[in-house]
Design a protein around this motif. Structure first.
Motif, PDB file in Angstrom:
ATOM      1  N   GLU A  46       0.840  -1.204   0.000  1.00  0.00           N
ATOM      2  CA  GLU A  46       0.000   0.000   0.000  1.00  0.00           C
ATOM      3  C   GLU A  46       0.880   1.261   0.000  1.00  0.00           C
ATOM      4  O   GLU A  46       0.550   2.255  -0.666  1.00  0.00           O
ATOM      5  N   ALA A  47       1.996   1.202   0.734  1.00  0.00           N
ATOM      6  CA  ALA A  47       2.939   2.328   0.702  1.00  0.00           C
ATOM      7  C   ALA A  47       3.478   2.517  -0.717  1.00  0.00           C
ATOM      8  O   ALA A  47       3.562   3.649  -1.213  1.00  0.00           O
ATOM      9  N   GLU A  48       3.827   1.430  -1.376  1.00  0.00           N
ATOM     10  CA  GLU A  48       4.336   1.519  -2.758  1.00  0.00           C
ATOM     11  C   GLU A  48       3.283   2.146  -3.678  1.00  0.00           C
ATOM     12  O   GLU A  48       3.591   3.013  -4.498  1.00  0.00           O
ATOM     13  N   ARG A  49       2.045   1.692  -3.528  1.00  0.00           N
ATOM     14  CA  ARG A  49       0.966   2.197  -4.385  1.00  0.00           C
ATOM     15  C   ARG A  49       0.754   3.696  -4.161  1.00  0.00           C
ATOM     16  O   ARG A  49       0.649   4.481  -5.104  1.00  0.00           O
ATOM     17  N   LEU A  50       0.730   4.094  -2.880  1.00  0.00           N
ATOM     18  CA  LEU A  50       0.481   5.509  -2.575  1.00  0.00           C
ATOM     19  C   LEU A  50       1.623   6.405  -3.046  1.00  0.00           C
ATOM     20  O   LEU A  50       1.395   7.474  -3.616  1.00  0.00           O
ATOM     21  N   VAL A  51       2.873   5.976  -2.803  1.00  0.00           N
ATOM     22  CA  VAL A  51       4.007   6.804  -3.220  1.00  0.00           C
ATOM     23  C   VAL A  51       4.000   6.973  -4.742  1.00  0.00           C
ATOM     24  O   VAL A  51       4.249   8.071  -5.258  1.00  0.00           O
ATOM     25  N   ALA A  52       3.686   5.912  -5.465  1.00  0.00           N
ATOM     26  CA  ALA A  52       3.604   6.019  -6.926  1.00  0.00           C
ATOM     27  C   ALA A  52       2.520   7.024  -7.326  1.00  0.00           C
ATOM     28  O   ALA A  52       2.704   7.827  -8.255  1.00  0.00           O
ATOM     29  N   GLU A  53       1.416   6.994  -6.603  1.00  0.00           N
ATOM     30  CA  GLU A  53       0.320   7.935  -6.876  1.00  0.00           C
ATOM     31  C   GLU A  53       0.752   9.371  -6.536  1.00  0.00           C
ATOM     32  O   GLU A  53       0.549  10.299  -7.323  1.00  0.00           O
ATOM     33  N   PHE A  54       1.375   9.546  -5.351  1.00  0.00           N
ATOM     34  CA  PHE A  54       1.799  10.893  -4.935  1.00  0.00           C
ATOM     35  C   PHE A  54       2.821  11.479  -5.924  1.00  0.00           C
ATOM     36  O   PHE A  54       2.869  12.686  -6.134  1.00  0.00           O
ATOM     37  N   ALA A  55       3.661  10.606  -6.498  1.00  0.00           N
ATOM     38  CA  ALA A  55       4.740  11.074  -7.380  1.00  0.00           C
ATOM     39  C   ALA A  55       4.216  11.583  -8.713  1.00  0.00           C
ATOM     40  O   ALA A  55       4.883  12.389  -9.378  1.00  0.00           O
ATOM     41  N   THR A  56       3.035  11.137  -9.089  1.00  0.00           N
ATOM     42  CA  THR A  56       2.555  11.445 -10.436  1.00  0.00           C
ATOM     43  C   THR A  56       1.229  12.209 -10.472  1.00  0.00           C
ATOM     44  O   THR A  56       0.801  12.634 -11.542  1.00  0.00           O
ATOM     45  N   SER A  57       0.592  12.366  -9.309  1.00  0.00           N
ATOM     46  CA  SER A  57      -0.733  12.987  -9.316  1.00  0.00           C
ATOM     47  C   SER A  57      -0.645  14.455  -9.737  1.00  0.00           C
ATOM     48  O   SER A  57       0.395  15.103  -9.574  1.00  0.00           O
ATOM     49  N   ALA A  58      -1.751  14.970 -10.240  1.00  0.00           N
ATOM     50  CA  ALA A  58      -1.812  16.393 -10.577  1.00  0.00           C
ATOM     51  C   ALA A  58      -1.652  17.216  -9.301  1.00  0.00           C
ATOM     52  O   ALA A  58      -2.109  16.810  -8.235  1.00  0.00           O
ATOM     53  N   VAL A  59      -0.985  18.354  -9.426  1.00  0.00           N
ATOM     54  CA  VAL A  59      -0.764  19.216  -8.263  1.00  0.00           C
ATOM     55  C   VAL A  59      -1.926  20.193  -8.113  1.00  0.00           C
ATOM     56  O   VAL A  59      -2.324  20.854  -9.072  1.00  0.00           O
ATOM     57  N   PHE A  60      -2.472  20.228  -6.893  1.00  0.00           N
ATOM     58  CA  PHE A  60      -3.518  21.185  -6.528  1.00  0.00           C
ATOM     59  C   PHE A  60      -4.758  21.067  -7.415  1.00  0.00           C
ATOM     60  O   PHE A  60      -5.403  22.061  -7.750  1.00  0.00           O
ATOM     61  N   GLU A  61      -5.085  19.830  -7.824  1.00  0.00           N
ATOM     62  CA  GLU A  61      -6.322  19.640  -8.584  1.00  0.00           C
ATOM     63  C   GLU A  61      -7.496  19.779  -7.615  1.00  0.00           C
ATOM     64  O   GLU A  61      -7.516  19.127  -6.569  1.00  0.00           O
ATOM     65  N   PRO A  62      -8.465  20.628  -7.941  1.00  0.00           N
ATOM     66  CA  PRO A  62      -9.573  20.851  -7.011  1.00  0.00           C
ATOM     67  C   PRO A  62     -10.264  19.544  -6.610  1.00  0.00           C
ATOM     68  O   PRO A  62     -10.510  18.678  -7.451  1.00  0.00           O
ATOM     69  N   GLY A  63     -10.559  19.431  -5.319  1.00  0.00           N
ATOM     70  CA  GLY A  63     -11.290  18.276  -4.811  1.00  0.00           C
ATOM     71  C   GLY A  63     -10.431  17.081  -4.468  1.00  0.00           C
ATOM     72  O   GLY A  63     -10.959  16.080  -3.971  1.00  0.00           O
ATOM     73  N   THR A  64      -9.134  17.130  -4.733  1.00  0.00           N
ATOM     74  CA  THR A  64      -8.272  15.981  -4.421  1.00  0.00           C
ATOM     75  C   THR A  64      -7.081  16.432  -3.566  1.00  0.00           C
ATOM     76  O   THR A  64      -6.698  17.603  -3.562  1.00  0.00           O
ATOM     77  N   TRP A  65      -6.514  15.460  -2.833  1.00  0.00           N
ATOM     78  CA  TRP A  65      -5.324  15.736  -2.025  1.00  0.00           C
ATOM     79  C   TRP A  65      -4.074  15.672  -2.902  1.00  0.00           C
ATOM     80  O   TRP A  65      -3.948  14.773  -3.742  1.00  0.00           O
ATOM     81  N   THR A  66      -3.157  16.617  -2.687  1.00  0.00           N
ATOM     82  CA  THR A  66      -1.796  16.502  -3.219  1.00  0.00           C
ATOM     83  C   THR A  66      -0.872  16.317  -2.018  1.00  0.00           C
ATOM     84  O   THR A  66      -0.862  17.166  -1.114  1.00  0.00           O
ATOM     85  N   GLN A  67      -0.143  15.204  -1.985  1.00  0.00           N
ATOM     86  CA  GLN A  67       0.779  14.940  -0.877  1.00  0.00           C
ATOM     87  C   GLN A  67       2.196  15.288  -1.313  1.00  0.00           C
ATOM     88  O   GLN A  67       2.662  14.808  -2.348  1.00  0.00           O
ATOM     89  N   PHE A  68       2.862  16.110  -0.513  1.00  0.00           N
ATOM     90  CA  PHE A  68       4.244  16.490  -0.793  1.00  0.00           C
ATOM     91  C   PHE A  68       5.171  15.867   0.243  1.00  0.00           C
ATOM     92  O   PHE A  68       4.812  15.735   1.419  1.00  0.00           O
ATOM     93  N   ALA A  69       6.375  15.521  -0.227  1.00  0.00           N
ATOM     94  CA  ALA A  69       7.400  14.952   0.653  1.00  0.00           C
ATOM     95  C   ALA A  69       8.142  16.068   1.375  1.00  0.00           C
ATOM     96  O   ALA A  69       8.336  17.153   0.825  1.00  0.00           O
ATOM     97  N   ILE A  70       8.559  15.788   2.610  1.00  0.00           N
ATOM     98  CA  ILE A  70       9.404  16.721   3.376  1.00  0.00           C
ATOM     99  C   ILE A  70      10.750  16.042   3.616  1.00  0.00           C
ATOM    100  O   ILE A  70      10.804  14.895   4.065  1.00  0.00           O
ATOM    101  N   GLN A  71      11.825  16.765   3.299  1.00  0.00           N
ATOM    102  CA  GLN A  71      13.176  16.268   3.600  1.00  0.00           C
ATOM    103  C   GLN A  71      14.001  17.413   4.194  1.00  0.00           C
ATOM    104  O   GLN A  71      13.642  18.580   4.081  1.00  0.00           O
TER     105      GLN A  71
END
Ligand SMILES: CC(C)(COP(=O)(O)OP(=O)(O)OC[C@H]1O[C@@H](n2cnc3c(N)ncnc32)[C@H](O)[C@@H]1OP(=O)(O)O)[C@@H](O)C(=O)NCCC(=O)NCCS
Length: 175
Positions: A46-71
């Motif tokens: 599930e972590a693999e699936r989510l990270v793949a989704e977070f890496a490619t999802s549209a940024v700031f698309e209305p109605g959806t979450w955009t997850q950003f990494a912190i380093q």
């Protein structure tokens, strides 16, 4: 690396597949999951699936979450994430944030959150940001206060926090 913002000590950037192990480690931590909407143990697949989704999802698309990494600026490893969900019909963003337990208490949560709030209100010119947090989640509440959000409502066990650009109307409260 696709950076969204930088602070004195942190880079907030898009996820990459290299983040999967660190992401899984804190999602799998019961002390982190306790305050969040997922359960530990957390499946690696599930972590693999989510990270793949977070890496490619549209940024700031209305109605959806955009997850950003912190380093950290000088270490590429993931230490946490910050999520932004743009409202579809209002200039409002909901925020969520997580820091891996071994990095708690260093001011990273507060630093990342404050910078994201500034980006959303000052640069992107949203009217307001909101966040929901459990009323006993002291670290989250302190982070939200430090980022200039204030409590405006109770939603079950959660407190609703808010910060607006000056002059903007308050958000509609949850029904
Ligand atoms: C909330 C969270 C992101 C804070 O991250 P952090 O990097 O440890 O936070 P900071 O070090 O920036 O501390 C922020 C504030 O919380 C306080 N704080 C941090 N850990 C604390 C603790 N265990 N108990 C009490 N206060 C605490 C700090 O003193 C600081 O307050 P200050 O600004 O008044 O000095 C982190 O605890 C976490 O990931 N928790 C689990 C997930 C979660 O609850 N996310 C938020 C849900 S919306």
């Amino acid at each position: 690396m696709i950076s969204i913002l930088t602070t004195e000590r942190l880079i907030v950037r898009r996820f990459t597949s290299a983040d999967t192990s660190a992401f899984h480690a804190y999602r799998d931590d019961p002390d982190v999951a306790h305050w969040q909407g997922w359960d530990a143990p957390f499946a690696f697949s599930e972590a693999e699936r989510l990270v793949a989704e977070f890496a490619t999802s549209a940024v700031f698309e209305p109605g959806t979450w955009t997850q950003f990494a912190i380093q950290l600026c000088d270490v590429p490893d993931l230490i946490g994430d910050i999520g932004v969900r743009m409202e579809a019909e209002e200039l409002t963003a909901e925020l969520g944030f997580t820091i891996a337990r071994e990095h708690w208490g260093n001011g990273y949560g507060r630093e990342a959150l404050s910078a994201m709030v500034q980006l959303l209100l000052d640069d992107i010119a949203l009217d307001r940001v909101v966040a929901f947090t459990h009323h006993e989640n002291i670290a989250s509440i302190a982070s939200l206060h430090a980022a200039g959000l204030a409590p405006i409502a109770v939603d079950g066990d959660d407190l609703v926090y808010y910060r607006g650009r000056s002059g903007s109307p308050r958000p509609r409260l949850p029904q």
